[in-house]
Scaffold this motif. Structure first.
Motif, PDB file in Angstrom:
ATOM      1  N   ARG A 127       0.848  -1.130  -0.044  1.00 16.73           N
ATOM      2  CA  ARG A 127       0.256   0.050   0.097  1.00 16.73           C
ATOM      3  C   ARG A 127       0.947   1.208   0.038  1.00 16.73           C
ATOM      4  N   PHE A 128       0.505   2.108  -0.833  1.00 19.27           N
ATOM      5  CA  PHE A 128       1.399   3.474  -0.898  1.00 19.27           C
ATOM      6  C   PHE A 128       0.434   4.740  -0.042  1.00 19.27           C
ATOM      7  N   THR A 129       1.090   4.881   1.036  1.00 19.44           N
ATOM      8  CA  THR A 129       0.653   6.023   1.939  1.00 19.44           C
ATOM      9  C   THR A 129       1.559   7.030   2.045  1.00 19.44           C
ATOM     10  N   ASP A 130       1.099   8.234   2.678  1.00 21.22           N
ATOM     11  CA  ASP A 130       1.897   9.542   2.589  1.00 21.22           C
ATOM     12  C   ASP A 130       3.380   8.948   3.222  1.00 21.22           C
ATOM     13  N   ALA A 131       3.412   8.280   4.449  1.00 21.31           N
ATOM     14  CA  ALA A 131       4.584   7.863   5.013  1.00 21.31           C
ATOM     15  C   ALA A 131       5.466   7.013   3.961  1.00 21.31           C
ATOM     16  N   GLY A 132       4.950   6.297   3.090  1.00 25.62           N
ATOM     17  CA  GLY A 132       5.794   5.732   2.211  1.00 25.62           C
ATOM     18  C   GLY A 132       5.213   4.346   2.019  1.00 25.62           C
ATOM     19  N   ILE A 133       5.975   3.157   1.853  1.00 22.72           N
ATOM     20  CA  ILE A 133       5.385   1.950   1.210  1.00 22.72           C
ATOM     21  C   ILE A 133       4.861   1.164   2.358  1.00 22.72           C
ATOM     22  N   GLU A 134       3.890   0.595   2.387  1.00 23.17           N
ATOM     23  CA  GLU A 134       3.493  -0.419   3.661  1.00 23.17           C
ATOM     24  C   GLU A 134       3.302  -1.773   3.011  1.00 23.17           C
ATOM     25  N   VAL A 135       4.066  -2.956   3.638  1.00 25.59           N
ATOM     26  CA  VAL A 135       3.637  -4.456   3.292  1.00 25.59           C
ATOM     27  C   VAL A 135       2.519  -4.985   4.142  1.00 25.59           C
ATOM     28  N   PRO A 136       1.837  -5.753   3.820  1.00 26.80           N
ATOM     29  CA  PRO A 136       1.402  -6.748   4.708  1.00 26.80           C
ATOM     30  C   PRO A 136       2.047  -7.455   5.736  1.00 26.80           C
ATOM     31  N   PRO A 137       1.644  -7.862   6.842  1.00 23.60           N
ATOM     32  CA  PRO A 137       0.194  -7.842   7.509  1.00 23.60           C
ATOM     33  C   PRO A 137       0.078  -6.356   7.912  1.00 23.60           C
ATOM     34  N   PHE A 138      -0.857  -5.529   7.448  1.00 24.61           N
ATOM     35  CA  PHE A 138      -1.369  -4.290   7.802  1.00 24.61           C
ATOM     36  C   PHE A 138      -2.047  -4.266   9.151  1.00 24.61           C
ATOM     37  N   PRO A 139      -1.374  -3.478  10.056  1.00 29.26           N
ATOM     38  CA  PRO A 139      -2.203  -3.166  11.386  1.00 29.26           C
ATOM     39  C   PRO A 139      -3.635  -2.519  11.265  1.00 29.26           C
ATOM     40  N   PRO A 140      -4.428  -2.736  12.313  1.00 30.14           N
ATOM     41  CA  PRO A 140      -5.939  -2.262  12.110  1.00 30.14           C
ATOM     42  C   PRO A 140      -5.864  -0.905  11.716  1.00 30.14           C
ATOM     43  N   SER A 141      -6.855  -0.609  11.038  1.00 26.68           N
ATOM     44  CA  SER A 141      -7.034   0.858  10.397  1.00 26.68           C
ATOM     45  C   SER A 141      -8.352   1.067  10.027  1.00 26.68           C
ATOM     46  N   ALA A 142      -8.915   2.121   9.478  1.00 23.70           N
ATOM     47  CA  ALA A 142     -10.019   2.482   9.077  1.00 23.70           C
ATOM     48  C   ALA A 142     -10.439   1.575   7.927  1.00 23.70           C
ATOM     49  N   GLN A 143      -9.443   1.007   7.117  1.00 24.20           N
ATOM     50  CA  GLN A 143      -9.675   0.318   5.893  1.00 24.20           C
ATOM     51  C   GLN A 143      -9.910  -1.171   6.366  1.00 24.20           C
ATOM     52  N   ASP A 144      -8.982  -1.557   7.440  1.00 25.72           N
ATOM     53  CA  ASP A 144      -9.132  -2.996   7.855  1.00 25.72           C
ATOM     54  C   ASP A 144      -9.230  -2.652   9.440  1.00 25.72           C
ATOM     55  N   PRO A 145     -10.611  -2.930   9.895  1.00 22.38           N
ATOM     56  CA  PRO A 145     -10.898  -2.684  11.379  1.00 22.38           C
ATOM     57  C   PRO A 145     -10.043  -3.597  12.151  1.00 22.38           C
ATOM     58  N   LEU A 146      -9.911  -4.859  11.825  1.00 17.97           N
ATOM     59  CA  LEU A 146      -9.159  -5.714  12.554  1.00 17.97           C
ATOM     60  C   LEU A 146      -7.701  -6.136  11.858  1.00 17.97           C
ATOM     61  N   GLY A 147      -7.107  -5.354  11.030  1.00 18.07           N
ATOM     62  CA  GLY A 147      -5.941  -5.550  10.236  1.00 18.07           C
ATOM     63  C   GLY A 147      -6.269  -6.568   9.390  1.00 18.07           C
ATOM     64  N   SER A 148      -5.044  -6.928   8.842  1.00 13.09           N
ATOM     65  CA  SER A 148      -4.817  -7.819   7.638  1.00 13.09           C
ATOM     66  C   SER A 148      -3.941  -8.920   8.013  1.00 13.09           C
ATOM     67  N   ASP A 149      -4.181  -9.982   7.232  1.00 12.55           N
ATOM     68  CA  ASP A 149      -3.072 -11.323   7.431  1.00 12.55           C
ATOM     69  C   ASP A 149      -1.976 -11.019   6.588  1.00 12.55           C
ATOM     70  N   ARG A 150      -1.234 -12.112   6.397  1.00 15.59           N
ATOM     71  CA  ARG A 150       0.255 -11.813   5.593  1.00 15.59           C
ATOM     72  C   ARG A 150      -0.210 -11.641   4.155  1.00 15.59           C
ATOM     73  N   ASP A 151      -1.228 -12.107   3.678  1.00 12.86           N
ATOM     74  CA  ASP A 151      -1.479 -11.912   2.141  1.00 12.86           C
ATOM     75  C   ASP A 151      -2.234 -10.667   1.891  1.00 12.86           C
ATOM     76  N   GLY A 152      -2.478  -9.702   3.131  1.00 14.03           N
ATOM     77  CA  GLY A 152      -3.128  -8.569   2.776  1.00 14.03           C
ATOM     78  C   GLY A 152      -4.626  -8.593   2.739  1.00 14.03           C
ATOM     79  N   ARG A 153      -5.352  -9.897   3.270  1.00 15.60           N
ATOM     80  CA  ARG A 153      -6.713  -9.874   3.290  1.00 15.60           C
ATOM     81  C   ARG A 153      -7.169  -9.210   4.517  1.00 15.60           C
ATOM     82  N   ASP A 154      -8.449  -8.603   4.421  1.00 16.17           N
ATOM     83  CA  ASP A 154      -8.936  -8.125   5.817  1.00 16.17           C
ATOM     84  C   ASP A 154      -9.232  -9.281   6.811  1.00 16.17           C
ATOM     85  N   VAL A 155      -8.775  -9.186   8.133  1.00  8.29           N
ATOM     86  CA  VAL A 155      -9.146 -10.081   8.989  1.00  8.29           C
ATOM     87  C   VAL A 155     -10.654 -10.450   9.216  1.00  8.29           C
TER      88      VAL A 155
END
Lengths: 296, 314
Positions: free
Chosen positions: A38-66
């Motif tokens: 994911r490209f954010t203002d802070a730079g590039i993020e790779v999964p697993p993504f922590p919980p955010s507005a997009q993924d309320p419970l975060g994502s797993d290692r494949d970037g799927r919403d938990v």
């Protein structure tokens, strides 16, 4: 007021709501899209993504919403545990009730439960899953469901048998015999009311216990559902291919360090479901006990 | 008592024998592959001759004094298996005593605090411990330890290994959680059942102090009912051992049992990789023997504790 039954029912309604209406909720991504980076203002993020507005419970290692994964898996999860417990109680009812009337079944039940008393459930299922005729069988899922159901049949059947023996020692049962009831009437009017309550409460309780057992298997890497993957150079290995909740615990040893939201959400869902069934089981028992005492 | 012990040993022999024969099932499979060598399906056909041959080839090195054969690095399996079993014993034996002692203590506490506000700390926590999966507690403890580590409060602990004392202590705690609550519940039920008994009323009428009444009279009689459940406690401990050894990378018997069995989930060149059958059999022997011992302890304890069995010579 029966607080257990009330809380349990509310929790069950929430659970059923998540299972059947969850996929239509706006924050649930029904297609379970995988996301690389994911490209954010802070730079590039790779999964697993922590919980955010997009993924309320975060994502797993494949970037799927938990959250979406858990919602998508809930129908299958409930189906599997209900199947296991229904098989267990069907076999246990035949063995338990039958062993009260037939000496042959009594002997069989005794050998059966003694045999399984030497096999802790997790041990037995790992052992069974490694049998050559199970390993690459097309019906592996059915075999394992059967194994998990059968490993506790002895305990359940003995519970049914004990309940009947206890009923038969009561004075009202003797009264039934003296008035000349047939075996069928005796069963229907004297054994069944108590047996029904006992079976109903332990059925509900077993749903929670079974979910926990499956979660334990997932932690150690034994899955109910298996796909077969070819290994390069000629060979084959089994892998998991279902979205059943416990399969999210697949990577628990790494996730607990770096993607704790996956573990926490999954264990949270499992715990919620277990508490629901535990409360319901206690609540049902109290409900009948109170009603029974009032009617005297 | 003697008859029951013989019966128990015969049951164990039967159970272990059955597992033993199943483990030595021949493992050859017919593989069906597609045009580019991809897996299509595998078929298993049982051959009694191969099975007998497997059993024979298991016993030949055993009788020749070569133990259980060697693993794929030519190390003797017997020594290896024994080392892993010892590691697991370091968890099971302490966990057994910890869960029995703490469980009974918790049950007595629950019984004493059953009225009034204090039941929140007593009965309610036991209820919570029984309804929540122990996996939940374990993960909470693990995360707390990690938090403490990150913030520099507790550092230098090696928890994901079998080699340090702290890892053993933590694993014993993890293992004992559920059996402890289970026994607390049983103890509470046993004490409640004794509550209305005639001998309690007699003792109370004679002016026996409440403390003595609980510990000398009720608990002593209740213990018989509690010890019936040592069997179940060991079954829980062994079942959980697989999960906990795996979760904390503790390389004991349960960890390797699963690893060795799971090795058979890969087939390379049409051959199953399950080669360490000797070690699996050693672990199976160990697990079933632990359950046998638990049954024997339970049997002996009952004979000494149950009033009506105490008098009988059988």
């Amino acid at each position: 007021m029966n607080r257990h039954l009330a809380t349990g029912s509310i929790m069950l309604i929430i659970l059923l709501f998540i299972t059947f209406l969850g996929p239509f909720l706006p924050m649930v991504d029904d297609s379970l899209t995988q996301q690389g980076a994911r490209f954010t203002d802070a730079g590039i993020e790779v999964p697993p993504f922590p919980p955010s507005a997009q993924d309320p419970l975060g994502s797993d290692r494949d970037g799927r919403d938990v959250l979406s994964l858990l919602v998508a898996g809930s129908k299958e999860t409930l189906l599997v545990i209900v199947t296991i417990v229904v098989i267990r109680f069907a076999v246990a009812a035949i063995l338990g009730i039958g062993s009260y009337y037939s000496g042959l079944l009594k002997g069989f039940l005794s050998v059966w439960s003694q045999l399984f008393s030497f096999m802790p459930p997790v041990f037995f299922v790992i052992f069974f899953a490694g049998m050559p005729f199970i390993m690459f069988s097309e019906h592996r899922q059915l075999w394992l469901i059967l194994a998990i159901a059968l490993v506790e049949v002895g305990r359940t059947a003995n519970m049914i048998r004990t309940s009947m023996i206890q009923s038969s020692k009561r004075p009202f049962f003797e009264a039934g015999i003296v008035t000349g009831c047939s075996n069928v009437t005796l069963f229907k009017a004297y054994f069944w009311p108590e047996l029904r309550l006992m079976m109903l409460t332990s059925f509900v309780n077993d749903l929670g216990r079974t979910l926990f057992l499956i979660a334990q298997f997932a932690v150690i890497g034994v899955y109910l559902q298996n796909a077969f993957g070819s290994i390069r150079g000629g060979g084959v290995e089994t892998m998991n291919n279902s979205f059943i909740w416990p399969s999210l615990l697949d990577n628990i040893n790494q996730d607990v360090f770096s993607a704790e939201w996956v573990v926490l959400s999954t264990v949270g869902f499992i715990t919620f479901t277990m508490v629901t069934f535990y409360l319901l089981s206690n609540g049902i028992r109290r409900f009948y006990e109170e009603r029974y005492q009032q009617s005297i | 008592m003697g008859r029951n012990i013989v019966k128990l040993i015969l049951q164990w022999l039967f159970a272990f024998g059955l597992l033993f024969i199943l483990l030595l099932l021949p493992r050859e499979m017919e593989m069906e592959t597609g045009a580019s060598g991809e897996f299509v399906s595998a078929h298993y056909t049982y051959s009694a001759e191969a099975h007998v041959e497997n059993v024979k080839s298991f016993f030949i090195p055993l009788f020749n004094g070569e133990g259980l054969g060697t693993d794929r690095y030519d190390r003797p399996l017997l020594g290896q298996a024994w080392e892993m079993i010892q590691r697991s014993l370091w968890l099971i034996i302490p966990a057994f005593f910890v869960s029995i002692l703490l469980g009974i203590a918790k049950g007595v506490f629950d019984f004493q605090t059953r009225h009034g506000k204090r039941r929140v700390a007593g009965l309610q926590t036991t209820w919570l411990g029984l309804s929540l999966p122990d996996l939940f507690f374990i993960i909470m403890i693990q995360m707390t330890m990690m938090y403490l580590n990150v913030h520099g409060i507790v550092t230098g602990l090696k928890l994901y290994t079998h080699e340090t004392i702290e890892a053993v202590v933590m694993n014993v705690i993890y293992l004992s959680i559920f059996p402890m609550f289970y026994l607390a519940n049983i103890t509470y039920a046993a004490l409640s059942a004794e509550q209305g008994a005639d001998y309690i009323r007699t003792a109370r009428a004679k002016g026996v102090p409440a403390f003595k009444l609980l510990y000398i009279h009720m608990l002593r009689n209740g213990l018989a009912k509690i010890f019936v459940h040592t069997n179940t406690v060991v079954l829980y401990l062994l079942s959980n051992l697989f999960v906990i050894e795996y979760l904390t990378q503790y390389r004991g018997a349960a960890y390797y049992f699963k690893e060795y069995v799971a090795a058979s989930q890969r087939i390379v060149d049409g051959q199953s990789l399950m080669v360490d059958v000797g070690a699996i059999i050693a672990f199976t022997l160990f697990f079933t023997l632990m359950i046998l011992f638990a049954g024997l302890i339970s049997q002996v304890a009952r004979t000494f504790l149950l009033p009506h069995e105490r008098g009988s010579s059988g």
